[in-house]
Design a protein around this motif. Sequence first.
Motif, PDB file in Angstrom:
ATOM      1  N   LYS A 157      74.036  70.104 -57.871  1.00  0.00           N
ATOM      2  CA  LYS A 157      75.409  69.671 -58.188  1.00  0.00           C
ATOM      3  C   LYS A 157      76.292  69.693 -56.946  1.00  0.00           C
ATOM      4  O   LYS A 157      77.176  68.853 -56.787  1.00  0.00           O
ATOM      5  N   ALA A 158      76.046  70.666 -56.060  1.00  0.00           N
ATOM      6  CA  ALA A 158      76.846  70.774 -54.830  1.00  0.00           C
ATOM      7  C   ALA A 158      76.467  69.726 -53.795  1.00  0.00           C
ATOM      8  O   ALA A 158      77.185  69.538 -52.811  1.00  0.00           O
ATOM      9  N   ASN A 159      75.326  69.053 -54.024  1.00  0.00           N
ATOM     10  CA  ASN A 159      74.848  68.046 -53.060  1.00  0.00           C
ATOM     11  C   ASN A 159      74.692  66.676 -53.726  1.00  0.00           C
ATOM     12  O   ASN A 159      73.706  65.963 -53.481  1.00  0.00           O
ATOM     13  N   ASP A 160      75.664  66.343 -54.577  1.00  0.00           N
ATOM     14  CA  ASP A 160      75.708  65.028 -55.232  1.00  0.00           C
ATOM     15  C   ASP A 160      74.459  64.728 -56.045  1.00  0.00           C
ATOM     16  O   ASP A 160      74.029  63.564 -56.142  1.00  0.00           O
ATOM     17  N   GLY A 161      73.839  65.768 -56.611  1.00  0.00           N
ATOM     18  CA  GLY A 161      72.715  65.575 -57.504  1.00  0.00           C
ATOM     19  C   GLY A 161      71.387  65.309 -56.839  1.00  0.00           C
ATOM     20  O   GLY A 161      70.409  64.947 -57.510  1.00  0.00           O
ATOM     21  N   VAL A 162      71.307  65.514 -55.510  1.00  0.00           N
ATOM     22  CA  VAL A 162      70.064  65.208 -54.782  1.00  0.00           C
ATOM     23  C   VAL A 162      69.726  66.366 -53.829  1.00  0.00           C
ATOM     24  O   VAL A 162      70.608  66.949 -53.207  1.00  0.00           O
ATOM     25  N   SER A 163      68.428  66.699 -53.722  1.00  0.00           N
ATOM     26  CA  SER A 163      67.973  67.708 -52.777  1.00  0.00           C
ATOM     27  C   SER A 163      66.653  67.284 -52.159  1.00  0.00           C
ATOM     28  O   SER A 163      65.793  66.705 -52.829  1.00  0.00           O
TER      29      SER A 163
ATOM     30  N   ARG B  94      62.191  64.082 -52.757  1.00  0.00           N
ATOM     31  CA  ARG B  94      63.491  64.577 -53.197  1.00  0.00           C
ATOM     32  C   ARG B  94      63.479  64.959 -54.665  1.00  0.00           C
ATOM     33  O   ARG B  94      62.602  64.558 -55.435  1.00  0.00           O
TER      34      ARG B  94
ATOM     35  N   THR C 183      66.094  64.939 -58.050  1.00  0.00           N
ATOM     36  CA  THR C 183      67.309  64.285 -58.545  1.00  0.00           C
ATOM     37  C   THR C 183      67.735  64.924 -59.859  1.00  0.00           C
ATOM     38  O   THR C 183      66.924  65.172 -60.742  1.00  0.00           O
TER      39      THR C 183
END
Length: 217
Positions: free
Chosen positions: A166-172, A213, A215
């Motif tokens: 959530k802190a990274n626009d939904g992507v890691s 990634r 999502t």
Amino acid sequence: LATTLKPKACVGECAYLKVVQTNRVGAFLDWGLPKDLLVPFSEQYISMQKGYSYAVYIYLDEASQRIAASSRLENFLASDGGAWKAKQAVELMIYAKSDLGFKAIIDGTHLGQLYENEVFRKLHYGERLPGYIRQIRADGRIDLSLYRAAHLARGQLADEILAHLKANDGVSGLTDKSPPQDIYDTFGVSKAVYKKALGLLYKNRQIKIEKDRLTLL
């Protein structure tokens, strides 16, 4: 002698201190006061060398009534884990290498063992870090872990992964294929624990796992 200066450690505590001088009496450590701290030769586990740092226990010498230090930690700290419980959170200080991995001081009072095949990051002598009691062996010795027990960590970690997404626009970029060190640097857990938490989130249809990634769904 009274002083307004604060030493790096006090009587009854452990510290990782640097040798600033050696002579026929012993080694002298910088402990933050003008008068350096003596480690007599008889209290040196290995011969101390100027310029190197060592883990020591600070004690009051009964004969001289002076404060001194010892690197013979086993003479001052307990190895029997009767007071501890498996999965209990503790503070560790790494102080030596062993054939099995690393030796650590537990909460300044006990000695324990970390196994090299369960450590997924570089450790440094004198480093303080959080850890956990892995188990108390039949002989009373204490096995340690840097990671929470998997079945306890999985749910908590899943929440942390969601917050990270959530802190990274939904992507890691941290997937189940990422290097163990990258996972530990971000979440403080092993790759195996991380993969189990991802599996939980995937099963609950909260994330999508791709090759490079994650999502948030």
